[in-house]
Motif scaffolding. Structure first.
Motif, PDB file in Angstrom:
ATOM      1  N   ARG A  32       0.604  -0.863  -0.197  1.00 13.91           N
ATOM      2  CA  ARG A  32      -0.186  -0.504  -0.314  1.00 13.91           C
ATOM      3  C   ARG A  32       0.932   0.908   0.045  1.00 13.91           C
ATOM      4  N   VAL A  33       1.683   1.080   0.668  1.00 21.88           N
ATOM      5  CA  VAL A  33       3.101   2.878   0.603  1.00 21.88           C
ATOM      6  C   VAL A  33       4.451   2.669  -0.114  1.00 21.88           C
ATOM      7  N   ALA A  34       5.115   1.790  -0.103  1.00 18.74           N
ATOM      8  CA  ALA A  34       6.378   1.836  -1.282  1.00 18.74           C
ATOM      9  C   ALA A  34       7.034   0.755  -1.101  1.00 18.74           C
ATOM     10  N   CYS A  35       7.497   0.256  -1.603  1.00 11.98           N
ATOM     11  CA  CYS A  35       8.342  -0.769  -2.180  1.00 11.98           C
ATOM     12  C   CYS A  35       9.686  -0.800  -2.913  1.00 11.98           C
ATOM     13  N   VAL A  36      11.059  -1.109  -2.551  1.00 11.21           N
ATOM     14  CA  VAL A  36      12.013  -1.340  -4.035  1.00 11.21           C
ATOM     15  C   VAL A  36      11.952  -1.961  -4.491  1.00 11.21           C
ATOM     16  N   ALA A  37      12.317  -1.713  -6.143  1.00 13.86           N
ATOM     17  CA  ALA A  37      12.329  -2.638  -6.835  1.00 13.86           C
ATOM     18  C   ALA A  37      14.123  -2.182  -7.728  1.00 13.86           C
ATOM     19  N   ARG A  38      13.947  -3.299  -8.858  1.00 12.67           N
ATOM     20  CA  ARG A  38      15.318  -3.566  -9.580  1.00 12.67           C
ATOM     21  C   ARG A  38      14.950  -2.735 -11.152  1.00 12.67           C
ATOM     22  N   VAL A  39      15.880  -1.827 -11.784  1.00 17.70           N
ATOM     23  CA  VAL A  39      15.249  -1.620 -13.060  1.00 17.70           C
ATOM     24  C   VAL A  39      16.728  -1.938 -13.968  1.00 17.70           C
ATOM     25  N   GLU A  40      16.165  -2.867 -14.782  1.00 15.30           N
ATOM     26  CA  GLU A  40      17.377  -3.501 -15.865  1.00 15.30           C
ATOM     27  C   GLU A  40      16.977  -2.868 -17.253  1.00 15.30           C
ATOM     28  N   GLY A  41      17.953  -2.898 -18.081  1.00 12.21           N
ATOM     29  CA  GLY A  41      17.906  -2.826 -19.012  1.00 12.21           C
ATOM     30  C   GLY A  41      17.613  -1.724 -19.695  1.00 12.21           C
ATOM     31  N   ALA A  42      17.163  -1.315 -21.366  1.00 12.80           N
ATOM     32  CA  ALA A  42      17.827  -0.283 -21.375  1.00 12.80           C
ATOM     33  C   ALA A  42      16.644   1.278 -22.165  1.00 12.80           C
ATOM     34  N   SER A  43      15.142   0.232 -21.033  1.00 10.87           N
ATOM     35  CA  SER A  43      14.096   0.692 -21.617  1.00 10.87           C
ATOM     36  C   SER A  43      13.868   1.452 -20.931  1.00 10.87           C
ATOM     37  N   MET A  44      14.654   2.513 -19.871  1.00 14.91           N
ATOM     38  CA  MET A  44      14.339   3.531 -18.913  1.00 14.91           C
ATOM     39  C   MET A  44      15.526   4.359 -19.203  1.00 14.91           C
ATOM     40  N   GLN A  45      16.191   4.434 -20.410  1.00 17.38           N
ATOM     41  CA  GLN A  45      17.477   5.284 -20.240  1.00 17.38           C
ATOM     42  C   GLN A  45      17.393   6.582 -20.670  1.00 17.38           C
ATOM     43  N   PRO A  46      18.104   7.543 -20.737  1.00 16.70           N
ATOM     44  CA  PRO A  46      18.845   7.926 -19.884  1.00 16.70           C
ATOM     45  C   PRO A  46      18.816   8.273 -18.544  1.00 16.70           C
ATOM     46  N   SER A  47      17.632   8.051 -18.031  1.00 17.59           N
ATOM     47  CA  SER A  47      16.783   8.417 -16.704  1.00 17.59           C
ATOM     48  C   SER A  47      17.264   7.538 -15.915  1.00 17.59           C
ATOM     49  N   LEU A  48      17.330   6.105 -16.338  1.00 23.65           N
ATOM     50  CA  LEU A  48      17.889   5.474 -15.395  1.00 23.65           C
ATOM     51  C   LEU A  48      18.516   3.943 -15.987  1.00 23.65           C
ATOM     52  N   ASN A  49      19.828   3.880 -15.401  1.00 25.56           N
ATOM     53  CA  ASN A  49      21.282   3.098 -16.216  1.00 25.56           C
ATOM     54  C   ASN A  49      21.520   3.776 -17.276  1.00 25.56           C
ATOM     55  N   PRO A  50      22.215   4.558 -16.561  1.00 24.27           N
ATOM     56  CA  PRO A  50      22.775   6.169 -17.702  1.00 24.27           C
ATOM     57  C   PRO A  50      23.533   5.280 -18.303  1.00 24.27           C
ATOM     58  N   GLY A  51      24.347   5.823 -19.715  1.00 30.47           N
ATOM     59  CA  GLY A  51      25.161   5.487 -20.858  1.00 30.47           C
ATOM     60  C   GLY A  51      24.965   3.502 -21.320  1.00 30.47           C
ATOM     61  N   GLY A  52      24.448   3.013 -21.268  1.00 30.88           N
ATOM     62  CA  GLY A  52      24.212   1.600 -21.466  1.00 30.88           C
ATOM     63  C   GLY A  52      25.531   0.494 -21.026  1.00 30.88           C
ATOM     64  N   ARG A  53      25.596   1.036 -19.357  1.00 30.71           N
ATOM     65  CA  ARG A  53      25.756  -0.202 -18.340  1.00 30.71           C
ATOM     66  C   ARG A  53      24.864  -0.915 -18.091  1.00 30.71           C
ATOM     67  N   GLN A  54      26.168  -1.790 -18.076  1.00 31.95           N
ATOM     68  CA  GLN A  54      25.008  -3.797 -17.815  1.00 31.95           C
ATOM     69  C   GLN A  54      24.385  -3.707 -15.534  1.00 31.95           C
ATOM     70  N   ALA A  55      24.429  -2.563 -15.356  1.00 30.52           N
ATOM     71  CA  ALA A  55      24.695  -2.563 -13.732  1.00 30.52           C
ATOM     72  C   ALA A  55      23.078  -2.230 -13.768  1.00 30.52           C
ATOM     73  N   SER A  56      21.851  -2.533 -12.950  1.00 27.47           N
ATOM     74  CA  SER A  56      20.900  -1.976 -12.941  1.00 27.47           C
ATOM     75  C   SER A  56      20.678  -0.966 -11.773  1.00 27.47           C
ATOM     76  N   ASP A  57      19.706   0.240 -11.646  1.00 28.36           N
ATOM     77  CA  ASP A  57      19.624   1.141 -10.438  1.00 28.36           C
ATOM     78  C   ASP A  57      18.195   0.076  -9.624  1.00 28.36           C
ATOM     79  N   VAL A  58      19.120   0.308  -8.665  1.00 27.19           N
ATOM     80  CA  VAL A  58      17.584   0.292  -7.130  1.00 27.19           C
ATOM     81  C   VAL A  58      16.511   1.694  -7.629  1.00 27.19           C
ATOM     82  N   VAL A  59      14.705   1.871  -7.064  1.00 29.03           N
ATOM     83  CA  VAL A  59      14.629   2.968  -7.295  1.00 29.03           C
ATOM     84  C   VAL A  59      13.218   2.596  -6.189  1.00 29.03           C
ATOM     85  N   LEU A  60      12.416   3.675  -5.206  1.00 31.02           N
ATOM     86  CA  LEU A  60      11.425   3.541  -3.940  1.00 31.02           C
ATOM     87  C   LEU A  60      10.210   3.708  -5.487  1.00 31.02           C
TER      88      LEU A  60
END
Length: 80
Positions: A32-60
Motif C-alpha cells: 500500500r505505501v512503498a516498495c523497492v524495485a530493481r530496474v534493468e535494461g535500456a527501456s528507461m535510458q537515459p533516466s535510469l541505467n545511463p550510459g548503457g551500463r550493465q548494472a541495474s538501478d534500485v528505485v523506491l
C-alpha cells in the motif's frame, strides 16, 4: 535444565508473536505505501541505467501517490 527449557519456550513464544505481527505489517506496507524495485535494461535510458551500463538501478516505488492519482509530468511510472 528445566530453567533452560523454560527460557527456550519463552524465546520461541516471543519470536513467533513478533513474527506474526511483523509479517502482515510489512506486507501491507509494501503493498500500500512503498516498495523497492530493481530496474534493468535500456527501456528507461537515459533516466535510469545511463550510459548503457550493465548494472541495474534500485528505485523506491511510491504506491501512495498512485492511489490518489497524484501523477505529474516527469514522474516515472512502473507497470507490472
Amino acid at each position: 535444565m528445566a530453567q533452560t527449557q523454560g527460557l527456550g519456550k519463552r524465546y520461541m513464544k516471543a519470536f513467533f508473536k513478533g513474527f506474526f505481527v511483523a509479517v502482515p505489517v510489512t506486507v501491507t506496507f509494501l503493498d500500500r505505501v512503498a516498495c523497492v524495485a530493481r530496474v534493468e535494461g535500456a527501456s528507461m535510458q537515459p533516466s535510469l541505467n545511463p550510459g548503457g551500463r550493465q548494472a541495474s538501478d534500485v528505485v523506491l516505488l511510491n504506491h501512495w501517490s498512485i492511489r490518489n492519482y497524484d501523477v505529474q509530468r516527469g514522474d516515472i511510472v512502473s507497470l507490472v
